[in-house]
Design a protein around this motif. Structure first.
Motif, PDB file in Angstrom:
ATOM      1  N   ASP A 193       0.811  -1.220   0.000  1.00 66.13           N
ATOM      2  CA  ASP A 193       0.000   0.000   0.000  1.00 66.13           C
ATOM      3  C   ASP A 193       0.843   1.270   0.000  1.00 66.13           C
ATOM      4  OD1 ASP A 193      -2.957  -0.853   0.220  1.00 66.13           O
ATOM      5  OD2 ASP A 193      -1.943  -2.103   1.693  1.00 66.13           O
ATOM      6  N   ASP A 194       2.000   1.242   0.657  1.00 71.88           N
ATOM      7  CA  ASP A 194       2.856   2.436   0.680  1.00 71.88           C
ATOM      8  C   ASP A 194       3.258   2.843  -0.735  1.00 71.88           C
ATOM      9  OD1 ASP A 194       2.751   2.639   3.401  1.00 71.88           O
ATOM     10  OD2 ASP A 194       4.659   1.628   3.775  1.00 71.88           O
ATOM     11  N   THR A 195       3.666   1.855  -1.552  1.00 73.13           N
ATOM     12  CA  THR A 195       4.062   2.143  -2.936  1.00 73.13           C
ATOM     13  C   THR A 195       2.854   2.565  -3.761  1.00 73.13           C
ATOM     14  OG1 THR A 195       5.940   0.633  -2.830  1.00 73.13           O
ATOM     15  CG2 THR A 195       5.095   1.148  -5.021  1.00 73.13           C
ATOM     16  N   LEU A 196       1.749   1.862  -3.594  1.00 73.78           N
ATOM     17  CA  LEU A 196       0.524   2.191  -4.331  1.00 73.78           C
ATOM     18  C   LEU A 196       0.108   3.641  -4.060  1.00 73.78           C
ATOM     19  CD1 LEU A 196      -1.952   1.385  -6.049  1.00 73.78           C
ATOM     20  CD2 LEU A 196      -2.951   0.353  -4.000  1.00 73.78           C
ATOM     21  N   ILE A 197       0.085   4.027  -2.801  1.00 74.93           N
ATOM     22  CA  ILE A 197      -0.296   5.395  -2.419  1.00 74.93           C
ATOM     23  C   ILE A 197       0.711   6.403  -2.968  1.00 74.93           C
ATOM     24  CG2 ILE A 197      -0.498   6.995  -0.447  1.00 74.93           C
ATOM     25  CD1 ILE A 197      -1.686   4.557   1.137  1.00 74.93           C
ATOM     26  N   ARG A 198       2.007   6.101  -2.792  1.00 73.64           N
ATOM     27  CA  ARG A 198       3.051   7.049  -3.203  1.00 73.64           C
ATOM     28  C   ARG A 198       2.971   7.370  -4.709  1.00 73.64           C
ATOM     29  NH1 ARG A 198       6.771   4.429  -1.110  1.00 73.64           N
ATOM     30  NH2 ARG A 198       7.486   3.330  -2.963  1.00 73.64           N
ATOM     31  N   VAL A 199       2.812   6.350  -5.523  1.00 74.82           N
ATOM     32  CA  VAL A 199       2.773   6.579  -6.976  1.00 74.82           C
ATOM     33  C   VAL A 199       1.468   7.254  -7.388  1.00 74.82           C
ATOM     34  CG1 VAL A 199       2.875   5.510  -9.262  1.00 74.82           C
ATOM     35  CG2 VAL A 199       4.355   4.653  -7.434  1.00 74.82           C
ATOM     36  N   MET A 200       0.354   6.793  -6.855  1.00 72.89           N
ATOM     37  CA  MET A 200      -0.950   7.369  -7.233  1.00 72.89           C
ATOM     38  C   MET A 200      -1.033   8.848  -6.841  1.00 72.89           C
ATOM     39  SD  MET A 200      -2.610   4.969  -8.842  1.00 72.89           S
ATOM     40  CE  MET A 200      -4.297   5.561  -8.920  1.00 72.89           C
ATOM     41  N   VAL A 201      -0.520   9.180  -5.666  1.00 73.90           N
ATOM     42  CA  VAL A 201      -0.572  10.569  -5.192  1.00 73.90           C
ATOM     43  C   VAL A 201       0.407  11.443  -5.984  1.00 73.90           C
ATOM     44  CG1 VAL A 201      -0.030  12.094  -3.239  1.00 73.90           C
ATOM     45  CG2 VAL A 201      -1.405  10.035  -2.870  1.00 73.90           C
ATOM     46  N   SER A 202       1.653  10.977  -6.102  1.00 73.38           N
ATOM     47  CA  SER A 202       2.694  11.842  -6.686  1.00 73.38           C
ATOM     48  C   SER A 202       2.518  12.050  -8.190  1.00 73.38           C
ATOM     49  CB  SER A 202       4.088  11.291  -6.376  1.00 73.38           C
ATOM     50  OG  SER A 202       4.271  10.033  -6.976  1.00 73.38           O
ATOM     51  N   ARG A 203       1.777  11.176  -8.864  1.00 72.11           N
ATOM     52  CA  ARG A 203       1.609  11.337 -10.319  1.00 72.11           C
ATOM     53  C   ARG A 203       0.219  11.831 -10.712  1.00 72.11           C
ATOM     54  NH1 ARG A 203       6.936  11.314 -11.114  1.00 72.11           N
ATOM     55  NH2 ARG A 203       6.508  11.473 -13.364  1.00 72.11           N
ATOM     56  N   SER A 204      -0.656  12.070  -9.729  1.00 69.10           N
ATOM     57  CA  SER A 204      -2.050  12.435 -10.040  1.00 69.10           C
ATOM     58  C   SER A 204      -2.175  13.768 -10.781  1.00 69.10           C
ATOM     59  CB  SER A 204      -2.903  12.463  -8.764  1.00 69.10           C
ATOM     60  OG  SER A 204      -2.386  13.410  -7.845  1.00 69.10           O
ATOM     61  N   GLU A 205      -1.192  14.659 -10.588  1.00 70.17           N
ATOM     62  CA  GLU A 205      -1.217  15.940 -11.314  1.00 70.17           C
ATOM     63  C   GLU A 205      -0.074  16.032 -12.324  1.00 70.17           C
ATOM     64  OE1 GLU A 205      -1.923  19.547  -8.954  1.00 70.17           O
ATOM     65  OE2 GLU A 205      -2.786  18.302  -7.374  1.00 70.17           O
ATOM     66  N   MET A 206       0.506  14.866 -12.658  1.00 67.51           N
ATOM     67  CA  MET A 206       1.628  14.873 -13.608  1.00 67.51           C
ATOM     68  C   MET A 206       1.349  14.062 -14.868  1.00 67.51           C
ATOM     69  SD  MET A 206       5.120  14.917 -11.440  1.00 67.51           S
ATOM     70  CE  MET A 206       5.988  15.124 -12.988  1.00 67.51           C
ATOM     71  N   ASP A 207       1.319  12.735 -14.713  1.00 64.91           N
ATOM     72  CA  ASP A 207       1.240  11.883 -15.910  1.00 64.91           C
ATOM     73  C   ASP A 207       0.395  10.627 -15.694  1.00 64.91           C
ATOM     74  OD1 ASP A 207       2.958  10.668 -14.140  1.00 64.91           O
ATOM     75  OD2 ASP A 207       4.699  10.658 -15.476  1.00 64.91           O
TER      76      ASP A 207
END
Length: 318
Positions: free
Chosen positions: A263-277
């Motif tokens: 879940d840590d990785t899932l959250i980190r990627v989904m959050v950090s890329r939601s306004e990028m790509d």
């Protein structure tokens, strides 16, 4: 360039109204109206969330993050707090936790430092110093070793070239071939220097030349010739040179496949890329795997946590 994120700024944004709505949602009887919090937070861009946070303190004399932590629990809490954090601060906190926790969480160091742009890395280094009064490079160096450490330090310099050096493409491919497949043992330093410094476009051409020369994809050679954390970092750098969205799509897939969820990785990627790509990550995910990102998230998560992740995903690619 067209916007490739899934989360957009709210057109009729009113920080006062949103701060009051958040306060109301968190003081609904004994618990909190999690659904209302999820809808509001995912319906605003990060810059707007920062305004809500400031207005909340002005109106109620309380810290919004502290209130959220007191009312939410588990993965929902982690995800909403992550969304309320400025992007650079979020990366800085993830790196600090990865280094300062019990043992080093190498996959966090690898994912962030391989996938962020040079400007993002420079911002991270400056923000880390401001937040912890430590040099990120010193902290990373103190916790890692060998060629793995050297490549991380190179990435932290954020001096990757921006041009294609036509005259070096063939010689770079030859040098990598001699350093790995053609040599008894491996000259790791050569891999570290070339992969750490050349531009992404230049490296893509080197990889093509390497394939013609050796008959191998560069990834195959790295898997054969290196091991451990150095292998993982070299592979991440190569994959990001080919396509950052494809690398992050694979990262998301690995976080959910098999038993249990990272879940840590899932959250980190989904959050950090939601306004990028995120739109590009979704497209790459669908191309690489037998399902959509939306369907995999839906099958792997539940409740308001699932609802928030699907809103970040922004749609299904059936």
């Amino acid at each position: 360039m067209a916007y490739r994120g899934t989360i957009k700024a709210s057109a009729n944004f009113n920080a006062n109204a949103d701060a009051e709505a958040m306060h109301k949602a968190m003081h609904k009887g004994l618990g909190a109206d999690e659904d209302a919090i999820v809808q509001l937070v995912t319906g605003r861009c990060n810059a707007q969330r920062q305004q809500i946070k400031a207005t909340y303190k002005t109106l109620f004399g309380k810290d919004l993050i502290s209130d959220l932590k007191g009312k939410l629990h588990g993965h929902s809490e982690t995800l909403i707090v992550a969304l309320m954090t400025p992007p650079v601060t979020y990366d800085v906190e993830a790196l600090h936790h990865a280094i300062k926790g019990a043992g080093t969480t190498d996959k966090v160091l690898i994912e962030i430092l391989a996938s962020r742009s040079c400007q993002q890395v420079r911002d991270i280094v400056a923000a880390y110093k401001a937040e912890y009064d430590h040099n990120l490079e010193d902290d990373v160096s103190g916790d890692t070793s060998g060629h793995y450490k050297r490549l991380l330090v190179i990435l932290l310099q954020a001096n990757r070239q921006t041009v294609v050096q036509q005259e070096l493409i063939e010689s770079d491919a030859q040098t990598l071939f001699k350093a790995g497949e053609k040599k008894f043992g491996t000259d790791e330093q050569t891999f570290v220097t070339i992969l750490g410094n050349r531009s992404a476009e230049h490296l893509r051409r080197v990889f093509d030349a390497y394939m013609k020369l050796s008959g191998f994809q560069i990834e195959e050679t790295i898997k054969r010739e290196t091991s451990g954390t150095l292998k993982e970092l070299l592979l991440a750098v190569v994959k990001c040179a080919r396509s950052v969205p494809a690398y992050l799509a694979e990262t998301l897939y690995k976080s959910m496949k098999g038993v249990g969820t990272d879940d840590d990785t899932l959250i980190r990627v989904m959050v950090s890329r939601s306004e990028m790509d995120m739109l590009d990550i979704r497209a790459e995910f669908r191309r690489m795997f037998a399902c959509s990102l939306h369907s995999m998230v839906k099958g792997d998560t539940g409740g308001n946590y699932q609802k928030a992740l699907l809103l970040l995903c922004g749609g299904d690619d059936k």
